[in-house]
Design a protein around this motif. Structure first.
Motif, PDB file in Angstrom:
ATOM      1  N   PHE A  76      71.581  75.776  28.742  1.00  0.00           N
ATOM      2  CA  PHE A  76      71.498  74.081  28.680  1.00  0.00           C
ATOM      3  C   PHE A  76      71.858  74.029  27.367  1.00  0.00           C
ATOM      4  O   PHE A  76      72.265  73.296  26.676  1.00  0.00           O
ATOM      5  N   LEU A  77      70.574  74.396  26.778  1.00  0.00           N
ATOM      6  CA  LEU A  77      70.457  74.014  25.249  1.00  0.00           C
ATOM      7  C   LEU A  77      71.328  74.511  24.309  1.00  0.00           C
ATOM      8  O   LEU A  77      71.565  74.444  23.161  1.00  0.00           O
ATOM      9  N   ILE A  78      72.048  75.524  24.703  1.00  0.00           N
ATOM     10  CA  ILE A  78      72.909  76.310  23.529  1.00  0.00           C
ATOM     11  C   ILE A  78      73.898  75.439  23.996  1.00  0.00           C
ATOM     12  O   ILE A  78      74.188  75.457  22.608  1.00  0.00           O
ATOM     13  N   GLY A  79      74.111  74.348  24.834  1.00  0.00           N
ATOM     14  CA  GLY A  79      75.179  73.893  25.196  1.00  0.00           C
ATOM     15  C   GLY A  79      74.693  72.596  23.519  1.00  0.00           C
ATOM     16  O   GLY A  79      75.879  71.993  23.495  1.00  0.00           O
ATOM     17  N   ALA A  80      73.584  72.362  23.745  1.00  0.00           N
ATOM     18  CA  ALA A  80      73.266  71.155  23.084  1.00  0.00           C
ATOM     19  C   ALA A  80      73.137  71.028  21.767  1.00  0.00           C
ATOM     20  O   ALA A  80      73.926  70.277  20.907  1.00  0.00           O
ATOM     21  N   GLY A  81      72.671  72.786  21.682  1.00  0.00           N
ATOM     22  CA  GLY A  81      72.979  73.439  20.287  1.00  0.00           C
ATOM     23  C   GLY A  81      74.341  72.856  19.613  1.00  0.00           C
ATOM     24  O   GLY A  81      73.637  72.488  18.216  1.00  0.00           O
ATOM     25  N   ILE A  82      75.128  73.323  20.452  1.00  0.00           N
ATOM     26  CA  ILE A  82      76.825  73.078  20.028  1.00  0.00           C
ATOM     27  C   ILE A  82      77.500  72.160  19.876  1.00  0.00           C
ATOM     28  O   ILE A  82      77.818  71.531  19.071  1.00  0.00           O
ATOM     29  N   GLY A  83      76.754  71.164  20.564  1.00  0.00           N
ATOM     30  CA  GLY A  83      77.173  69.624  20.562  1.00  0.00           C
ATOM     31  C   GLY A  83      76.401  69.028  18.867  1.00  0.00           C
ATOM     32  O   GLY A  83      76.977  67.994  18.838  1.00  0.00           O
ATOM     33  N   LEU A  84      75.667  69.545  18.636  1.00  0.00           N
ATOM     34  CA  LEU A  84      74.969  68.600  17.314  1.00  0.00           C
ATOM     35  C   LEU A  84      75.631  68.830  16.479  1.00  0.00           C
ATOM     36  O   LEU A  84      76.032  67.954  15.456  1.00  0.00           O
ATOM     37  N   PHE A  85      77.143  70.314  16.407  1.00  0.00           N
ATOM     38  CA  PHE A  85      77.656  69.707  15.338  1.00  0.00           C
ATOM     39  C   PHE A  85      78.849  70.074  15.700  1.00  0.00           C
ATOM     40  O   PHE A  85      80.207  70.312  14.660  1.00  0.00           O
ATOM     41  N   ASN A  86      79.621  69.874  16.751  1.00  0.00           N
ATOM     42  CA  ASN A  86      80.727  69.544  17.568  1.00  0.00           C
ATOM     43  C   ASN A  86      81.399  69.242  16.865  1.00  0.00           C
ATOM     44  O   ASN A  86      82.540  69.297  16.510  1.00  0.00           O
ATOM     45  N   SER A  87      81.117  67.738  16.647  1.00  0.00           N
ATOM     46  CA  SER A  87      82.425  67.024  15.796  1.00  0.00           C
ATOM     47  C   SER A  87      82.238  67.142  14.569  1.00  0.00           C
ATOM     48  O   SER A  87      83.118  66.216  14.261  1.00  0.00           O
ATOM     49  N   LEU A  88      81.101  66.843  13.761  1.00  0.00           N
ATOM     50  CA  LEU A  88      80.748  67.196  12.632  1.00  0.00           C
ATOM     51  C   LEU A  88      81.737  68.706  12.124  1.00  0.00           C
ATOM     52  O   LEU A  88      81.778  68.220  10.976  1.00  0.00           O
ATOM     53  N   ALA A  89      81.993  69.066  12.927  1.00  0.00           N
ATOM     54  CA  ALA A  89      82.952  70.306  12.190  1.00  0.00           C
ATOM     55  C   ALA A  89      84.198  69.932  11.993  1.00  0.00           C
ATOM     56  O   ALA A  89      84.789  70.760  11.502  1.00  0.00           O
ATOM     57  N   VAL A  90      84.603  68.423  12.713  1.00  0.00           N
ATOM     58  CA  VAL A  90      86.167  67.941  12.451  1.00  0.00           C
ATOM     59  C   VAL A  90      85.721  67.053  11.348  1.00  0.00           C
ATOM     60  O   VAL A  90      86.361  67.212   9.988  1.00  0.00           O
ATOM     61  N   SER A  91      84.731  66.553  11.458  1.00  0.00           N
ATOM     62  CA  SER A  91      84.808  65.256  10.596  1.00  0.00           C
ATOM     63  C   SER A  91      84.514  65.728   9.353  1.00  0.00           C
ATOM     64  O   SER A  91      84.656  64.596   8.393  1.00  0.00           O
ATOM     65  N   LEU A  92      83.831  66.596   8.761  1.00  0.00           N
ATOM     66  CA  LEU A  92      83.464  67.647   7.413  1.00  0.00           C
ATOM     67  C   LEU A  92      84.204  67.104   6.379  1.00  0.00           C
ATOM     68  O   LEU A  92      84.594  66.810   5.359  1.00  0.00           O
ATOM     69  N   ILE A  93      85.223  67.661   6.926  1.00  0.00           N
ATOM     70  CA  ILE A  93      86.788  68.421   6.073  1.00  0.00           C
ATOM     71  C   ILE A  93      86.892  67.239   5.773  1.00  0.00           C
ATOM     72  O   ILE A  93      87.189  67.170   4.100  1.00  0.00           O
ATOM     73  N   PRO A  94      87.575  66.110   5.719  1.00  0.00           N
ATOM     74  CA  PRO A  94      87.925  64.640   5.552  1.00  0.00           C
ATOM     75  C   PRO A  94      86.780  64.568   4.296  1.00  0.00           C
ATOM     76  O   PRO A  94      87.609  64.197   3.500  1.00  0.00           O
ATOM     77  N   GLN A  95      85.856  64.752   4.362  1.00  0.00           N
ATOM     78  CA  GLN A  95      85.045  64.405   3.292  1.00  0.00           C
ATOM     79  C   GLN A  95      85.466  65.126   2.108  1.00  0.00           C
ATOM     80  O   GLN A  95      85.206  64.519   0.677  1.00  0.00           O
ATOM     81  N   PHE A  96      86.006  66.626   2.208  1.00  0.00           N
ATOM     82  CA  PHE A  96      85.829  67.165   1.263  1.00  0.00           C
ATOM     83  C   PHE A  96      87.599  67.310   0.806  1.00  0.00           C
ATOM     84  O   PHE A  96      87.471  67.068  -0.155  1.00  0.00           O
ATOM     85  N   TYR A  97      88.269  66.487   1.619  1.00  0.00           N
ATOM     86  CA  TYR A  97      89.586  67.092   1.164  1.00  0.00           C
ATOM     87  C   TYR A  97      90.285  65.693   1.244  1.00  0.00           C
ATOM     88  O   TYR A  97      92.021  65.734   1.052  1.00  0.00           O
TER      89      TYR A  97
END
Length: 402
Positions: free
Chosen positions: A108-129
């Motif tokens: 369960f906790l590995i899922g929670a860990g992945i969930g912490l950066f799931n949406s950020l993995a996508v949303s960070l890209i427009p910040q730089f490009y």
């Protein structure tokens, strides 16, 4: 500004930024080790063991809800690093434990860990490009396939690790270490994101959903609920039909994932050619793939069936997200996407329980029968997909006539 632009054009920066996306689909990849685990936990039935491969999806939902609060308190970089550390520690925990309850909590906790950066993995890209549309499109394209690449790498590693023991299969999560180092060292992010996040949360508060978003969310719940048995039942099917070992299952899963990468990347091409026919086609292929998997007499037919399944799934799911983009109320795509993502992960988590209850009620307990049950569910989804296409086609025809 010039220094930042120079950094973002460097290969090491791009690799570091994209590396965190490798783990978005990696949590369930230990499913090939499940047959080796069925007798490792006295008093726990097969459905309980299968839950170990799906409960991370429930954890991802928790992580998705928790992530914005951590970003507001500590910033994006700290939140991502926290997620990666949690993924590393809890992902590898089953290597050292034989306690089912503790392993279930760690999953369960590995899922929670992945969930912490799931949406950020996508949303960070427009910040730089965001100032370079061509580079932005390229980076988003790379990000879209990184999850599949990570899943394929994990499957191939598991195909070897399960020959050692089921404990060893969880060593795949040590892959987090290089990504953690790269992201920490080479992705510069300021910590003062509070203002932007508060503003973003206010915008989210104004968003709304409609009946189409609810329909799409319900369909995605069903799509993933009845697709997941392919993941956690395939190893048992291969062994019960004497087609191979747990290692064989991991290899086939890895190869099918690799095939799905160009298919997913080619969705735009297929949609341009056949438009809304793509949904009934995709659902039909998934149904056929599940049926062939259940009836496969040898490993060659099984592999062909898995490719058909992967092709159908690889074009049907992107269509659903494309449908969501134009069906959601104006300015509410983010909310719609979040709701769909939550329902997808809940569907994945509940899949063993729902499928087990249905199979017991219908007297269908073998791996082949469970695959047939999933094929039956997809047959109904295919029927709906055809009615959806006819309805869309009818509306378009009336629009053209007017």
């Amino acid at each position: 500004m010039i220094e930042m632009k120079t950094k973002q054009n460097k290969a090491i920066f791009k690799v570091s930024l994209l590396s965190i996306s490798l783990f978005l689909m990696m949590a369930p990849q230990i499913s090939s080790a499940l047959p080796l685990m069925y007798h490792a936990f006295p008093g726990v039935n097969e459905t309980g063991v299968q839950t170990l491969s799906t409960i991370p999806n429930f954890g991802i939902v928790a992580g998705l809800f928790l992530s914005p609060f951590l970003v507001r308190l500590f910033g994006e970089k700290a939140t991502i690093i926290t997620g990666l550390v949690v993924t590393l520690i809890t992902g590898t925990f089953p290597m050292y434990s034989d306690n089912y309850t503790m392993i279930l909590i760690s999953r369960f906790l590995i899922g929670a860990g992945i969930g912490l950066f799931n949406s950020l993995a996508v949303s960070l890209i427009p910040q730089f490009y965001k100032s370079d549309e061509d580079e932005l499109a390229k980076m988003i394209g790379y990000q879209n396939v990184m999850g599949s690449v990570g899943a394929a790498i994990a499957s191939f590693l598991v195909s070897y690790l399960v020959t050692i023991s089921w404990h060893a299969a969880f060593a795949i999560y040590f892959l987090v270490i290089p990504a953690l180092i790269l992201f920490t060292l080479f992705v510069p992010l300021s910590s003062n994101k509070a203002k932007g996040t508060v503003k973003e949360n206010k915008q989210h508060a104004k968003q709304k959903i409609n009946s189409k978003v609810i329909l799409i969310s319900a369909l995605m719940f069903l799509i993933f609920t009845f697709y997941m048995p392919f993941s956690y039942t395939l190893p048992s099917l291969i062994i019960s039909k004497d087609l191979g070992t747990a290692s064989t299952s991991a290899l086939i899963t890895g190869l099918s994932t690799l095939v799905s990468i160009p298919i997913g990347a080619s969705f735009g091409f297929f949609f341009k050619k056949i438009h809304d026919k793509i949904l009934p086609l995709g659902m039909s292929l998934v149904t056929l793939g599940l049926l062939l998997i259940a009836l496969s007499p040898n490993i060659i037919v099984l592999f062909i069936a898995v490719i058909i399944l992967g092709f159908g799934f690889g074009i049907a799911v992107p269509y659903m997200y494309n449908w969501l983009d134009w069906a959601a109320p104006e300015g509410s795509v983010n909310l719609g996407t979040t709701i769909v993502l939550v329902l997808v992960n809940i569907g994945c988590f509940l899949s063993p329980t729902i499928v087990d209850a249905m199979s017991n009620a219908l007297g269908m307990g073998s791996p082949e029968e469970i695959m047939l049950l999933s094929a039956g569910a997809y047959l109904l989804l295919t029927a709906y997909a055809f009615t959806h296409y006819l309805r869309v086609h009818r509306v378009q025809s009336k629009t053209n006539q007017n």
